[in-house]
Scaffold this motif. Structure first.
Motif, short mmCIF file in Angstrom:
data_model
loop_
_atom_site.label_atom_id
_atom_site.label_comp_id
_atom_site.label_asym_id
_atom_site.label_seq_id
_atom_site.Cartn_x
_atom_site.Cartn_y
_atom_site.Cartn_z
N UNK A 151 0.85 -1.19 0.00
CA UNK A 151 0.00 0.00 0.00
C UNK A 151 0.88 1.24 0.00
N UNK A 152 1.45 1.58 -1.16
CA UNK A 152 2.34 2.74 -1.20
C UNK A 152 1.56 4.04 -0.99
N UNK A 153 2.23 5.02 -0.39
CA UNK A 153 1.56 6.32 -0.23
C UNK A 153 1.39 6.98 -1.59
N UNK A 154 0.39 7.81 -1.74
CA UNK A 154 0.24 8.52 -3.02
C UNK A 154 1.35 9.55 -3.18
N UNK A 175 8.78 2.61 -16.16
CA UNK A 175 7.42 2.33 -16.65
C UNK A 175 6.45 2.10 -15.50
N UNK A 176 6.88 1.35 -14.49
CA UNK A 176 6.02 1.10 -13.33
C UNK A 176 5.71 2.40 -12.59
N UNK A 177 6.71 3.25 -12.46
CA UNK A 177 6.49 4.51 -11.76
C UNK A 177 5.51 5.39 -12.54
N UNK A 178 5.70 5.45 -13.84
CA UNK A 178 4.79 6.27 -14.67
C UNK A 178 3.35 5.76 -14.55
N UNK A 179 3.19 4.45 -14.56
CA UNK A 179 1.85 3.86 -14.44
C UNK A 179 1.24 4.17 -13.07
N UNK A 180 2.06 4.14 -12.01
CA UNK A 180 1.56 4.36 -10.65
C UNK A 180 1.31 5.83 -10.34
#
Length: 195
Positions: A151-154, A175-180
């Motif tokens: 549950x990462x912080x926004x 890519x994962x960071x951009x998606x998140x």
């Protein structure tokens, strides 16, 4: 580490600026190194930027004041720093990345630094949110760790620019960071050696 670096670069002296526990003002002392033969002239002076050490032991890269200012200007132009930006001080200023991105941007452009409290690994994200930071310098390992959380912080909405350096950024992490987050990460890796 300081002794190793001083010996490797043949420094004549070290300007040591620290805030001792409880001190309210900056204390600076000039320490002569054991092999100091003479006082260096202007042509002999340089700032030693320390590399991150991602490819081995951190190395010192000597740059003069003109090169240091050119490096900061190149960062500001290529990363799109604005006069209204607030930078999260989430990387050490003792290495090249933090020196250029944080310390020089603050000194040259007057950009405020958001200093996260030493309250754990998520403190930079919280501080960025509370103080509406707009630029978040970080390293790939930090992004990877946050992305792995159940549950990462926004990520704060105020942050418009994420910068990573200190190690190569794997394309999968980008890519994962951009998606998140809905935002890209700008790569600043290798700047110590090439400026």
């Amino acid at each position: 580490d300081r002794s190793r670096v001083l010996s490797a670069i043949g420094a004549h002296a070290v300007l040591d600026c620290r805030l001792p526990d409880g001190a309210q003002t900056l204390v600076a002392s000039l320490e002569q190194t054991p092999h100091a033969a003479s006082t260096p002239g202007r042509a002999d002076r340089a700032v030693i930027k320390m590399t991150s050490g991602s490819t081995g032991t951190p190395r010192g890269v000597a740059v003069d004041d003109e090169a240091l200012l050119a490096d900061e200007d190149a960062l500001a132009r290529t990363m799109g720093l604005r006069d209204t930006d607030r930078l999260v001080a989430a990387v050490p200023m003792s290495h090249s990345y933090g020196l250029t991105t944080l310390a020089l941007s603050a000194l040259v452009r007057g950009l405020p630094l958001v200093m996260p409290p030493p309250a754990g690994p998520l403190a930079p994200i919280s501080a960025a949110d509370v103080y509406e930071a707009t630029v978040f310098p970080t390293v790939p390992a930090y992004l990877q760790a946050v992305l792995r959380m159940s549950q990462p912080p926004p990520w704060p909405r105020s942050v418009r620019l994420f910068i990573t350096a200190g190690a190569p950024l794997p394309p999968k992490t980008a890519a994962q960071f951009r998606a998140a987050s809905g935002r890209p990460v700008h790569v600043f890796y290798g700047s110590s050696e090439c400026g």
